[in-house]
Design an enzyme around this catalytic site. Structure first.
Site, PDB file in Angstrom:
ATOM      1  N   GLY A 248      23.821   4.627  16.268  1.00  0.00           N
ATOM      2  CA  GLY A 248      22.896   4.854  17.389  1.00  0.00           C
ATOM      3  C   GLY A 248      23.640   5.351  18.629  1.00  0.00           C
ATOM      4  O   GLY A 248      23.169   6.245  19.344  1.00  0.00           O
ATOM      5  N   ASP A 249      24.795   4.778  18.882  1.00  0.00           N
ATOM      6  CA  ASP A 249      25.599   5.199  20.051  1.00  0.00           C
ATOM      7  C   ASP A 249      26.057   6.647  19.885  1.00  0.00           C
ATOM      8  O   ASP A 249      26.155   7.400  20.858  1.00  0.00           O
ATOM      9  CB  ASP A 249      26.827   4.291  20.197  1.00  0.00           C
TER      10      ASP A 249
HETATM   11  N1  LIG Z   1      21.096   5.189   5.645  1.00  0.00           N
HETATM   12  C1  LIG Z   1      21.112   6.283   6.415  1.00  0.00           C
HETATM   13  N2  LIG Z   1      20.913   7.492   5.849  1.00  0.00           N
HETATM   14  C2  LIG Z   1      20.904   8.628   6.593  1.00  0.00           C
HETATM   15  N3  LIG Z   1      21.064   8.614   7.941  1.00  0.00           N
HETATM   16  C3  LIG Z   1      21.264   7.446   8.551  1.00  0.00           C
HETATM   17  C4  LIG Z   1      21.301   6.207   7.836  1.00  0.00           C
HETATM   18  N4  LIG Z   1      21.500   5.201   8.719  1.00  0.00           N
HETATM   19  C5  LIG Z   1      21.597   5.791   9.943  1.00  0.00           C
HETATM   20  N5  LIG Z   1      21.452   7.117   9.844  1.00  0.00           N
HETATM   21  C6  LIG Z   1      21.453   8.110  10.954  1.00  0.00           C
HETATM   22  O1  LIG Z   1      21.998   7.496  12.117  1.00  0.00           O
HETATM   23  C7  LIG Z   1      20.976   7.386  13.144  1.00  0.00           C
HETATM   24  C8  LIG Z   1      21.145   6.086  13.924  1.00  0.00           C
HETATM   25  O2  LIG Z   1      21.030   4.972  13.032  1.00  0.00           O
HETATM   26  P1  LIG Z   1      20.257   3.628  13.399  1.00  0.00           P
HETATM   27  O3  LIG Z   1      18.801   3.887  13.535  1.00  0.00           O
HETATM   28  O4  LIG Z   1      20.683   2.627  12.379  1.00  0.00           O
HETATM   29  O5  LIG Z   1      20.837   3.302  14.839  1.00  0.00           O
HETATM   30  P2  LIG Z   1      20.964   1.920  15.606  1.00  0.00           P
HETATM   31  O6  LIG Z   1      20.030   0.903  15.034  1.00  0.00           O
HETATM   32  O7  LIG Z   1      20.872   2.198  17.049  1.00  0.00           O
HETATM   33  O8  LIG Z   1      22.480   1.544  15.223  1.00  0.00           O
HETATM   34  P3  LIG Z   1      23.683   0.840  16.072  1.00  0.00           P
HETATM   35  O9  LIG Z   1      23.055  -0.165  17.003  1.00  0.00           O
HETATM   36  O10 LIG Z   1      24.553   0.216  15.011  1.00  0.00           O
HETATM   37  O11 LIG Z   1      24.416   1.911  16.792  1.00  0.00           O
HETATM   38  C9  LIG Z   1      19.644   7.479  12.388  1.00  0.00           C
HETATM   39  O12 LIG Z   1      18.604   7.928  13.238  1.00  0.00           O
HETATM   40  C10 LIG Z   1      20.001   8.495  11.288  1.00  0.00           C
HETATM   41  O13 LIG Z   1      19.968   9.807  11.811  1.00  0.00           O
HETATM   42  O1  LIG Z   2      25.569  -6.970  21.857  1.00  0.00           O
HETATM   43  P1  LIG Z   2      25.348  -5.512  22.255  1.00  0.00           P
HETATM   44  O2  LIG Z   2      26.131  -5.181  23.491  1.00  0.00           O
HETATM   45  O3  LIG Z   2      23.929  -5.118  22.336  1.00  0.00           O
HETATM   46  O4  LIG Z   2      25.934  -4.633  21.049  1.00  0.00           O
HETATM   47  C1  LIG Z   2      27.278  -4.749  20.685  1.00  0.00           C
HETATM   48  C2  LIG Z   2      27.537  -3.945  19.429  1.00  0.00           C
HETATM   49  O5  LIG Z   2      26.836  -4.445  18.298  1.00  0.00           O
HETATM   50  O6  LIG Z   2      27.127  -2.601  19.642  1.00  0.00           O
HETATM   51  C3  LIG Z   2      28.012  -1.691  19.024  1.00  0.00           C
HETATM   52  C4  LIG Z   2      27.286  -0.877  17.993  1.00  0.00           C
HETATM   53  O7  LIG Z   2      26.192  -0.220  18.559  1.00  0.00           O
HETATM   54  C5  LIG Z   2      29.170  -2.522  18.457  1.00  0.00           C
HETATM   55  O8  LIG Z   2      30.367  -1.909  18.771  1.00  0.00           O
HETATM   56  C6  LIG Z   2      29.026  -3.866  19.113  1.00  0.00           C
HETATM   57  O9  LIG Z   2      29.485  -4.936  18.323  1.00  0.00           O
END
Ligand SMILES: Nc1ncnc2c1ncn2[C@@H]1O[C@H](COP(=O)(O)OP(=O)(O)OP(=O)(O)O)[C@@H](O)[C@H]1O
Ligand SMILES: O=P(O)(O)OC[C@@]1(O)O[C@H](CO)[C@@H](O)[C@@H]1O
Length: 304
Positions: A248-249
């Site tokens: 997501g980041d």
């Molecule tokens: N299993 C997957 N297959 C294909 N693309 C993926 C997959 N998981 C994540 N992605 C890609 O990465 C993007 C971000 O993933 P996700 O929605 O899990 O973000 P997040 O929940 O904000 O994650 P985080 O908090 O760990 O950064 C998705 O919108 C997609 O484009």
């Molecule tokens: O507890 P927060 O600050 O919401 O999220 C922290 C965290 O989950 O976010 C990153 C992945 O997005 C990791 O590097 C870290 O451990």
């Protein structure tokens, strides 16, 4: 200059234990020890995209030293405010199902927060600020809103990846982009979604409430971009997920870095999807080559 703010950095300790059984002893198959916290992840991906940034936030103790040392090794500028208490360690257990154990993080004294705010004074309208992740548990509920209001008053553009009331309070100040995931949009509007299509009317509301753009990441279902005129869907790209921490980041970095250069939301979304996907498929944060490899594969469908 882009400033990323990570109020509550981490060391992410990511261990792979196949067939984890509670109550038993295991040997790990793999480990990754890496500096984290959402703003730091954004800085790391901006670096992979060839875009400089300065990472701000709070760090303390030996874990905070590790975060600083690693950032220096990566050649990422950082000006963390040093605090007395220790930066947290977050544990991710990778097994049949991933399990995360997150620490709340250290407290900062009023004097330490005042030092951080002083560094903030140098930021000008020519700069851009990305604020992501949790705040320190000692901080008042409206800490993010105070920061955002002061940036808004100074005319400094910003983006944020924050949740719940903090997201709600940020929208009136018109962030360039907000990036909740599907679950966070559900929490925000008090809904549970079973399909990504159900998210669409709520993503539109994030823009109606004031965001200039909203990306809703859908994990393995892809991602949605909402602008005042369009809704664009990026279907998921095929591949093997290695470590989705920071996916997501990576989207935030891809969107902000590209939008600042081009002013083109659709192109910024394309890079966001490539970067998010590349990180999900990579054991650590995606490299430049891994992002480039996904760029040509991204498909964007205008659905409204
Ligand atoms: N299993 C997957 N297959 C294909 N693309 C993926 C997959 N998981 C994540 N992605 C890609 O990465 C993007 C971000 O993933 P996700 O929605 O899990 O973000 P997040 O929940 O904000 O994650 P985080 O908090 O760990 O950064 C998705 O919108 C997609 O484009
Ligand atoms: O507890 P927060 O600050 O919401 O999220 C922290 C965290 O989950 O976010 C990153 C992945 O997005 C990791 O590097 C870290 O451990």
């Amino acid at each position: 200059m882009i400033y990323t703010i990570t109020l509550n950095p981490t060391i992410d300790y990511i261990v792979t234990v196949p067939q984890l059984a509670l109550g038993h002893s295991h040997h790990m198959q793999d480990e990754l020890i890496t500096p984290g916290g959402k703003g730091i992840m954004v800085s790391r991906v901006l670096k992979a995209l060839g875009i400089p940034s300065i990472a701000l936030g709070f760090r303390g103790g030996f874990t905070g030293d590790f975060v600083r040392d690693y950032m220096e090794e990566l050649n990422i500028l950082n000006q963390f405010t040093v605090i007395k208490e220790r930066t947290r360690i977050n544990l991710v257990l990778k097994s049949d199902q991933d399990t995360e154990i997150s620490d709340y993080g250290p407290s900062a004294t009023d004097e330490e927060v005042a030092r951080f705010m002083k560094g903030f004074e140098d930021i000008s309208t020519q700069d851009f600020v990305v604020m992501s992740g949790s705040k320190l548990p000692s901080m008042p509920k409206d800490f993010y809103e105070q920061l955002i209001r002061s940036l808004h008053e100074e005319g400094v553009p910003f983006a944020c990846d924050i949740t719940k009331d903090e997201l709600r309070n940020s929208l009136q100040y018109h962030p360039l982009v907000v990036k909740p995931n599907q679950k966070e949009v559900g929490e925000f509007f008090g809904r549970t979604f079973t399909t990504w299509q159900e998210v669409v009317p709520y993503g539109k509301q994030l823009v109606e409430l004031g965001a200039q753009h909203a990306i809703v990441s859908l994990g393995g279902d892809g991602a949605l971009l909402f602008t005042p005129n369009e809704v664009i869907y990026a279907p998921p790209l095929s591949g093997k997920v290695a470590n989705p921490v920071g996916a997501g980041d990576s989207m935030v970095a891809g969107f902000v870095g590209t939008f600042i250069r081009t002013g083109d939301a659709s192109e910024a979304f394309r890079v966001a999807v490539a970067a998010g996907t590349a990180t999900a498929f990579s054991p650590d944060i995606a490299t430049t080559e891994e992002i480039e490899a996904q760029l040509g594969r991204v498909v964007l469908e205008i659905i409204e």
